[in-house]
Design a protein around this motif. Sequence first.
Motif, PDB file in Angstrom:
ATOM      1  N   VAL A 183       0.860  -1.187   0.000  1.00  0.00           N
ATOM      2  CA  VAL A 183       0.000   0.000   0.000  1.00  0.00           C
ATOM      3  C   VAL A 183       0.894   1.234   0.000  1.00  0.00           C
ATOM      4  O   VAL A 183       1.668   1.449   0.934  1.00  0.00           O
ATOM      5  CB  VAL A 183      -0.922   0.029   1.228  1.00  0.00           C
ATOM      6  N   PHE A 184       0.799   2.042  -1.056  1.00  0.00           N
ATOM      7  CA  PHE A 184       1.552   3.297  -1.113  1.00  0.00           C
ATOM      8  C   PHE A 184       0.657   4.468  -0.711  1.00  0.00           C
ATOM      9  O   PHE A 184      -0.561   4.419  -0.844  1.00  0.00           O
ATOM     10  CB  PHE A 184       2.096   3.536  -2.523  1.00  0.00           C
ATOM     11  N   GLY A 185       1.310   5.538  -0.204  1.00  0.00           N
ATOM     12  CA  GLY A 185       0.605   6.740   0.214  1.00  0.00           C
ATOM     13  C   GLY A 185       0.661   6.986   1.703  1.00  0.00           C
ATOM     14  O   GLY A 185       0.037   7.923   2.209  1.00  0.00           O
ATOM     15  N   VAL A 186       1.463   6.185   2.433  1.00  0.00           N
ATOM     16  CA  VAL A 186       1.541   6.357   3.894  1.00  0.00           C
ATOM     17  C   VAL A 186       2.318   7.606   4.280  1.00  0.00           C
ATOM     18  O   VAL A 186       2.137   8.137   5.383  1.00  0.00           O
ATOM     19  CB  VAL A 186       2.154   5.115   4.570  1.00  0.00           C
ATOM     20  N   ALA A 187       3.194   8.080   3.404  1.00  0.00           N
ATOM     21  CA  ALA A 187       3.951   9.313   3.631  1.00  0.00           C
ATOM     22  C   ALA A 187       4.368   9.860   2.280  1.00  0.00           C
ATOM     23  O   ALA A 187       4.601   9.090   1.332  1.00  0.00           O
ATOM     24  CB  ALA A 187       5.183   9.065   4.507  1.00  0.00           C
ATOM     25  N   VAL A 188       4.455  11.175   2.172  1.00  0.00           N
ATOM     26  CA  VAL A 188       4.861  11.838   0.937  1.00  0.00           C
ATOM     27  C   VAL A 188       5.913  12.883   1.265  1.00  0.00           C
ATOM     28  O   VAL A 188       5.756  13.660   2.213  1.00  0.00           O
ATOM     29  CB  VAL A 188       3.669  12.505   0.224  1.00  0.00           C
ATOM     30  N   LEU A 189       6.978  12.901   0.465  1.00  0.00           N
ATOM     31  CA  LEU A 189       8.055  13.880   0.617  1.00  0.00           C
ATOM     32  C   LEU A 189       8.247  14.576  -0.722  1.00  0.00           C
ATOM     33  O   LEU A 189       8.731  13.965  -1.684  1.00  0.00           O
ATOM     34  CB  LEU A 189       9.350  13.176   1.044  1.00  0.00           C
ATOM     35  N   ALA A 190       7.869  15.839  -0.806  1.00  0.00           N
ATOM     36  CA  ALA A 190       8.035  16.616  -2.034  1.00  0.00           C
ATOM     37  C   ALA A 190       9.426  17.252  -2.029  1.00  0.00           C
ATOM     38  O   ALA A 190       9.678  18.183  -1.263  1.00  0.00           O
ATOM     39  CB  ALA A 190       6.959  17.672  -2.150  1.00  0.00           C
ATOM     40  N   ASN A 191      10.298  16.748  -2.880  1.00  0.00           N
ATOM     41  CA  ASN A 191      11.665  17.272  -2.955  1.00  0.00           C
ATOM     42  C   ASN A 191      11.734  18.283  -4.101  1.00  0.00           C
ATOM     43  O   ASN A 191      12.431  18.081  -5.096  1.00  0.00           O
ATOM     44  CB  ASN A 191      12.648  16.114  -3.169  1.00  0.00           C
ATOM     45  N   THR A 192      11.012  19.377  -3.919  1.00  0.00           N
ATOM     46  CA  THR A 192      10.840  20.358  -4.974  1.00  0.00           C
ATOM     47  C   THR A 192      11.158  21.762  -4.470  1.00  0.00           C
ATOM     48  O   THR A 192      11.170  22.021  -3.265  1.00  0.00           O
ATOM     49  CB  THR A 192       9.387  20.339  -5.502  1.00  0.00           C
ATOM     50  N   ILE A 193      11.362  22.653  -5.420  1.00  0.00           N
ATOM     51  CA  ILE A 193      11.608  24.056  -5.066  1.00  0.00           C
ATOM     52  C   ILE A 193      10.388  24.637  -4.373  1.00  0.00           C
ATOM     53  O   ILE A 193      10.484  25.310  -3.343  1.00  0.00           O
ATOM     54  CB  ILE A 193      11.962  24.862  -6.330  1.00  0.00           C
ATOM     55  N   GLY A 194       9.202  24.371  -4.922  1.00  0.00           N
ATOM     56  CA  GLY A 194       7.985  24.921  -4.359  1.00  0.00           C
ATOM     57  C   GLY A 194       7.740  24.498  -2.926  1.00  0.00           C
ATOM     58  O   GLY A 194       7.167  25.249  -2.140  1.00  0.00           O
ATOM     59  N   ALA A 195       8.174  23.267  -2.577  1.00  0.00           N
ATOM     60  CA  ALA A 195       7.987  22.757  -1.222  1.00  0.00           C
ATOM     61  C   ALA A 195       9.059  23.235  -0.262  1.00  0.00           C
ATOM     62  O   ALA A 195       9.026  22.888   0.921  1.00  0.00           O
ATOM     63  CB  ALA A 195       7.958  21.232  -1.243  1.00  0.00           C
ATOM     64  N   GLY A 196      10.033  24.016  -0.756  1.00  0.00           N
ATOM     65  CA  GLY A 196      11.088  24.530   0.108  1.00  0.00           C
ATOM     66  C   GLY A 196      12.106  23.481   0.500  1.00  0.00           C
ATOM     67  O   GLY A 196      12.764  23.608   1.545  1.00  0.00           O
ATOM     68  N   ALA A 197      12.263  22.428  -0.317  1.00  0.00           N
ATOM     69  CA  ALA A 197      13.221  21.363  -0.009  1.00  0.00           C
ATOM     70  C   ALA A 197      14.649  21.913  -0.036  1.00  0.00           C
ATOM     71  O   ALA A 197      14.968  22.788  -0.851  1.00  0.00           O
ATOM     72  CB  ALA A 197      13.087  20.225  -1.007  1.00  0.00           C
ATOM     73  N   PRO A 198      15.525  21.410   0.841  1.00  0.00           N
ATOM     74  CA  PRO A 198      16.885  21.955   0.917  1.00  0.00           C
ATOM     75  C   PRO A 198      17.738  21.663  -0.312  1.00  0.00           C
ATOM     76  O   PRO A 198      18.582  22.468  -0.684  1.00  0.00           O
ATOM     77  CB  PRO A 198      17.472  21.295   2.169  1.00  0.00           C
ATOM     78  N   LYS A 199      17.521  20.514  -0.957  1.00  0.00           N
ATOM     79  CA  LYS A 199      18.279  20.143  -2.164  1.00  0.00           C
ATOM     80  C   LYS A 199      17.307  19.577  -3.188  1.00  0.00           C
ATOM     81  O   LYS A 199      17.292  18.374  -3.457  1.00  0.00           O
ATOM     82  CB  LYS A 199      19.357  19.124  -1.819  1.00  0.00           C
ATOM     83  N   PRO A 200      16.465  20.414  -3.778  1.00  0.00           N
ATOM     84  CA  PRO A 200      15.367  19.920  -4.622  1.00  0.00           C
ATOM     85  C   PRO A 200      15.855  19.241  -5.904  1.00  0.00           C
ATOM     86  O   PRO A 200      16.784  19.706  -6.555  1.00  0.00           O
ATOM     87  CB  PRO A 200      14.577  21.183  -4.939  1.00  0.00           C
ATOM     88  N   ASP A 201      15.215  18.110  -6.230  1.00  0.00           N
ATOM     89  CA  ASP A 201      15.515  17.424  -7.481  1.00  0.00           C
ATOM     90  C   ASP A 201      14.283  17.329  -8.383  1.00  0.00           C
ATOM     91  O   ASP A 201      14.340  16.714  -9.451  1.00  0.00           O
ATOM     92  CB  ASP A 201      16.083  16.022  -7.220  1.00  0.00           C
ATOM     93  N   GLY A 202      13.159  17.923  -7.945  1.00  0.00           N
ATOM     94  CA  GLY A 202      11.961  17.941  -8.768  1.00  0.00           C
ATOM     95  C   GLY A 202      11.084  16.712  -8.655  1.00  0.00           C
ATOM     96  O   GLY A 202      10.050  16.627  -9.330  1.00  0.00           O
ATOM     97  N   TYR A 203      11.470  15.772  -7.808  1.00  0.00           N
ATOM     98  CA  TYR A 203      10.688  14.544  -7.653  1.00  0.00           C
ATOM     99  C   TYR A 203       9.816  14.599  -6.401  1.00  0.00           C
ATOM    100  O   TYR A 203      10.165  15.232  -5.395  1.00  0.00           O
ATOM    101  CB  TYR A 203      11.601  13.327  -7.551  1.00  0.00           C
ATOM    102  N   VAL A 204       8.701  13.885  -6.485  1.00  0.00           N
ATOM    103  CA  VAL A 204       7.860  13.631  -5.315  1.00  0.00           C
ATOM    104  C   VAL A 204       8.092  12.178  -4.915  1.00  0.00           C
ATOM    105  O   VAL A 204       7.937  11.265  -5.732  1.00  0.00           O
ATOM    106  CB  VAL A 204       6.375  13.869  -5.631  1.00  0.00           C
TER     107      VAL A 204
END
Length: 359
Positions: A183-204
């Motif tokens: 089952v997927f969807g238990v946690a989500v980490l947005a590694n994006t510029i919009g999410a303010g990630a420290p080292k964004p790679d554009g992936y969710v």
Amino acid sequence: MADQKWDKMLVRTSGWLGGDGLYSMPLDGVRRTGGTGKAETFLWFSDTIVGEIEEDSLQPGWEMIHNSVGYLRGNSPDPSKIDFHWGKDEIGKPAAMFHPNTAQAQPGDYYWLGDGFFNHRRDSTLYLFAYRIKKMPGGVYPFEDVGVSLIALPKGSRPPFKNHRQLDTPLFQKDSQGKGKVVFGVAVLANTIGAGAPKPDGYVYVYGVRGIGKELLVARVKDEAFEDFSQWRYWDGNSWNIDIHQAAALTNRVSNEMSVTFLEDGRVLATYQLDTDAPTVMVQAGQTPVGPFQPAKKIFETPEIYNDLDFYTYNAKAHPHLSKPGELLISYNVNSFDFFKDILVHPNHYRSRFIKVKL
């Protein structure tokens, strides 16, 4: 340590009285420790009680609905600044906010809500994972998840979300080649510029749980391709694989609800309840969204299990944007194996509790 102010914020006597789950998202999508402090917070709950409490007694006529939402203005635990919303049925009685209406949905199915994220690249759509649940009377837990849907809330939409969309997904596997249910969807980490990630790679990065050992898995997809499931890839321990059955375990003994959040130094922190419903809240730091993860560390033992023989706690997760710098606010759920008896005499027990830990 327990955070009494956040605990008390959800103690109410009229209307919304308690809810399971509790995920949260700032409506600017910046889900990092401290956040921006400017955005309203969207909260979503699964099974929810609506009714009235008088003299610490739940009054007749209360309802149990399958999900609800809330909005918190500001990032402090002020009960006067939180509002709750739920649906209504055809005669005006309380009902779930979201009901399954996808092609795979069957009569009687309902939604238990997973994590979500704010997609800046798709017109600021807020996506929520929703587990399609079927009632299975007779067991300790009288229900079973049978699918994973995706709920898309358009930019700026508000309850009752009449213009939301629902999608079936391939993110549920009844059995993954003998390894157990996925089952997927238990946690989500947005590694994006919009999410303010420290080292964004554009992936969710979307995390899942597999089998009775509660193995933690991860998939990723570019934010702009989020609804194109042909572009999702699953970490197999060495590379990103198109085959969900090749997903590798990052760690194990995690929760069916949990969080993976960024630390200020760029590492990630997994927060969960050991084995989903043991009384132990755990954290594990990882070098990247796919690990490697350090050994799990116990940070808290939930005291509510000692208040009643039937009480149990489960599904801890972090709320970084509601946390002060250098701290992390964590919620966990409280329930009872004898729910319908205990809720009458402990009407406020069915709500999240909060702790804070130093980072």
